[in-house]
Write a protein that holds these residues in place. Structure first.
Motif, PDB file in Angstrom:
ATOM      1  N   ASP A  55      32.113  51.417  43.818  1.00 19.99           N
ATOM      2  CA  ASP A  55      33.077  50.756  44.709  1.00 19.99           C
ATOM      3  C   ASP A  55      33.063  49.241  44.502  1.00 19.99           C
ATOM      4  OD1 ASP A  55      33.789  53.208  45.778  1.00 19.99           O
ATOM      5  OD2 ASP A  55      32.611  52.952  47.617  1.00 19.99           O
ATOM      6  N   ALA A  56      31.870  48.655  44.361  1.00 11.89           N
ATOM      7  CA  ALA A  56      31.761  47.205  44.157  1.00 11.89           C
ATOM      8  C   ALA A  56      32.392  46.791  42.835  1.00 11.89           C
ATOM      9  CB  ALA A  56      30.295  46.768  44.213  1.00 11.89           C
ATOM     10  N   VAL A  57      32.149  47.569  41.790  1.00 13.39           N
ATOM     11  CA  VAL A  57      32.735  47.277  40.470  1.00 13.39           C
ATOM     12  C   VAL A  57      34.255  47.352  40.546  1.00 13.39           C
ATOM     13  CG1 VAL A  57      32.986  48.171  38.114  1.00 13.39           C
ATOM     14  CG2 VAL A  57      30.708  47.964  39.139  1.00 13.39           C
ATOM     15  N   ASP A  58      34.770  48.409  41.177  1.00 11.65           N
ATOM     16  CA  ASP A  58      36.225  48.584  41.263  1.00 11.65           C
ATOM     17  C   ASP A  58      36.905  47.513  42.100  1.00 11.65           C
ATOM     18  OD1 ASP A  58      36.131  50.788  39.613  1.00 11.65           O
ATOM     19  OD2 ASP A  58      36.189  52.242  41.260  1.00 11.65           O
ATOM     20  N   ALA A  59      36.198  46.927  43.054  1.00  9.78           N
ATOM     21  CA  ALA A  59      36.785  45.916  43.940  1.00  9.78           C
ATOM     22  C   ALA A  59      36.744  44.508  43.353  1.00  9.78           C
ATOM     23  CB  ALA A  59      36.062  45.916  45.280  1.00  9.78           C
ATOM     24  N   PHE A  60      35.952  44.276  42.317  1.00  8.08           N
ATOM     25  CA  PHE A  60      35.775  42.923  41.777  1.00  8.08           C
ATOM     26  C   PHE A  60      37.094  42.343  41.292  1.00  8.08           C
ATOM     27  CE2 PHE A  60      34.893  40.133  38.096  1.00  8.08           C
ATOM     28  CZ  PHE A  60      34.238  39.116  38.768  1.00  8.08           C
ATOM     29  N   GLN A  61      37.551  41.287  41.931  1.00 12.19           N
ATOM     30  CA  GLN A  61      38.771  40.542  41.600  1.00 12.19           C
ATOM     31  C   GLN A  61      39.975  41.453  41.358  1.00 12.19           C
ATOM     32  OE1 GLN A  61      38.042  37.700  38.453  1.00 12.19           O
ATOM     33  NE2 GLN A  61      36.757  36.442  39.758  1.00 12.19           N
ATOM     34  N   MET A  77      49.054  43.742  39.863  1.00  6.32           N
ATOM     35  CA  MET A  77      48.312  44.738  39.090  1.00  6.32           C
ATOM     36  C   MET A  77      48.917  44.951  37.713  1.00  6.32           C
ATOM     37  SD  MET A  77      47.216  47.699  41.741  1.00  6.32           S
ATOM     38  CE  MET A  77      46.504  47.288  43.310  1.00  6.32           C
ATOM     39  N   GLU A  78      50.253  44.850  37.622  1.00  6.22           N
ATOM     40  CA  GLU A  78      50.918  44.997  36.324  1.00  6.22           C
ATOM     41  C   GLU A  78      50.510  43.890  35.365  1.00  6.22           C
ATOM     42  OE1 GLU A  78      55.135  45.171  36.833  1.00  6.22           O
ATOM     43  OE2 GLU A  78      55.018  46.913  38.153  1.00  6.22           O
ATOM     44  N   ARG A  79      50.286  42.689  35.887  1.00  5.25           N
ATOM     45  CA  ARG A  79      49.951  41.534  35.050  1.00  5.25           C
ATOM     46  C   ARG A  79      48.456  41.415  34.781  1.00  5.25           C
ATOM     47  NH1 ARG A  79      52.780  37.683  38.891  1.00  5.25           N
ATOM     48  NH2 ARG A  79      54.869  38.495  38.869  1.00  5.25           N
ATOM     49  N   GLN A  80      47.643  42.044  35.607  1.00  3.10           N
ATOM     50  CA  GLN A  80      46.199  41.882  35.486  1.00  3.10           C
ATOM     51  C   GLN A  80      45.609  42.888  34.491  1.00  3.10           C
ATOM     52  OE1 GLN A  80      43.420  43.283  38.642  1.00  3.10           O
ATOM     53  NE2 GLN A  80      42.943  41.106  38.854  1.00  3.10           N
ATOM     54  N   GLN A  81      44.726  42.390  33.661  1.00  2.00           N
ATOM     55  CA  GLN A  81      43.982  43.271  32.766  1.00  2.00           C
ATOM     56  C   GLN A  81      42.542  43.330  33.254  1.00  2.00           C
ATOM     57  OE1 GLN A  81      43.323  41.955  28.744  1.00  2.00           O
ATOM     58  NE2 GLN A  81      42.771  44.008  28.058  1.00  2.00           N
ATOM     59  N   ARG A  82      42.088  44.522  33.582  1.00  3.70           N
ATOM     60  CA  ARG A  82      40.702  44.746  34.016  1.00  3.70           C
ATOM     61  C   ARG A  82      40.029  45.642  32.991  1.00  3.70           C
ATOM     62  NH1 ARG A  82      38.855  44.185  38.890  1.00  3.70           N
ATOM     63  NH2 ARG A  82      37.674  46.111  38.784  1.00  3.70           N
ATOM     64  N   GLN A  83      38.894  45.219  32.520  1.00  2.00           N
ATOM     65  CA  GLN A  83      38.105  46.017  31.591  1.00  2.00           C
ATOM     66  C   GLN A  83      36.720  46.224  32.186  1.00  2.00           C
ATOM     67  OE1 GLN A  83      38.541  43.360  28.196  1.00  2.00           O
ATOM     68  NE2 GLN A  83      39.760  44.937  27.193  1.00  2.00           N
ATOM     69  N   HIS A 102      44.013  37.417  34.278  1.00  2.00           N
ATOM     70  CA  HIS A 102      45.253  37.436  35.036  1.00  2.00           C
ATOM     71  C   HIS A 102      45.856  36.040  35.076  1.00  2.00           C
ATOM     72  CE1 HIS A 102      47.651  37.670  38.882  1.00  2.00           C
ATOM     73  NE2 HIS A 102      48.103  38.692  38.192  1.00  2.00           N
ATOM     74  N   ARG A 103      46.980  35.846  34.487  1.00  2.02           N
ATOM     75  CA  ARG A 103      47.775  34.620  34.540  1.00  2.02           C
ATOM     76  C   ARG A 103      46.979  33.346  34.803  1.00  2.02           C
ATOM     77  NH1 ARG A 103      52.861  34.947  38.049  1.00  2.02           N
ATOM     78  NH2 ARG A 103      53.825  33.868  36.331  1.00  2.02           N
ATOM     79  N   GLY A 104      46.315  32.865  33.828  1.00  2.00           N
ATOM     80  CA  GLY A 104      45.666  31.576  33.950  1.00  2.00           C
ATOM     81  C   GLY A 104      44.237  31.601  34.456  1.00  2.00           C
ATOM     82  N   TYR A 105      43.725  32.734  34.839  1.00  2.00           N
ATOM     83  CA  TYR A 105      42.314  32.777  35.211  1.00  2.00           C
ATOM     84  C   TYR A 105      41.668  34.000  34.600  1.00  2.00           C
ATOM     85  CZ  TYR A 105      42.726  36.528  38.712  1.00  2.00           C
ATOM     86  OH  TYR A 105      42.930  37.725  39.340  1.00  2.00           O
ATOM     87  N   SER A 106      40.395  33.900  34.458  1.00  2.00           N
ATOM     88  CA  SER A 106      39.622  35.053  34.017  1.00  2.00           C
ATOM     89  C   SER A 106      38.308  35.044  34.778  1.00  2.00           C
ATOM     90  CB  SER A 106      39.373  35.007  32.511  1.00  2.00           C
ATOM     91  OG  SER A 106      38.591  33.889  32.175  1.00  2.00           O
ATOM     92  N   GLY A 107      37.772  36.207  34.951  1.00  2.00           N
ATOM     93  CA  GLY A 107      36.500  36.342  35.643  1.00  2.00           C
ATOM     94  C   GLY A 107      35.692  37.440  34.999  1.00  2.00           C
TER      95      GLY A 107
END
Length: 106
Positions: free
Chosen positions: A37-43, A51-57, A72-77
């Motif tokens: 749950d914590a991993v899935d919730a991160f940013q 969600m369409e613009r965000q890439q989560r790996q 995601h558009r100008g930021y990464s985490g």
């Protein structure tokens, strides 16, 4: 009952900060569910458009450890999540005081 902590290393390699995101008591299965749950919730993006613009790996490092990268558009985490079991505690009579004492604990 086993006690667990979800430990997060957040930031760039040279400047990562480690902290405990949450602590819980329960079975390993319950602790793993909390880790997922914590991993899935991160940013995670909040709207369908974001969600369409965000890439989560999500990379599995081990059964108890995941690395997450978000762009995601100008930021990464990025963050490394690890599930840790409490095995020694100087203020708990049910646990040994040191890790070295684990070998002598029945």
């Amino acid at each position: 009952m086993p006690r667990w902590a979800i430990v997060i290393a957040h930031g760039d390699a040279e400047s990562s900060r480690y902290y405990i995101d949450s602590e819980l008591e329960g079975s390993e299965g319950e602790a793993l569910a909390a880790l997922h749950d914590a991993v899935d919730a991160f940013q995670k993006a909040r709207t369908a458009k974001s969600m369409e613009r965000q890439q989560r790996q999500v990379f599995r490092v081990s059964e108890r450890s995941y690395f997450v990268r978000v762009n995601h558009r100008g930021y990464s985490g990025q963050a490394h999540f690890t599930l840790a079991e409490l095995v020694a505690d100087t203020h708990d009579d049910a646990l040994p005081d040191t890790v070295a004492d684990l070998a002598t604990t029945p």
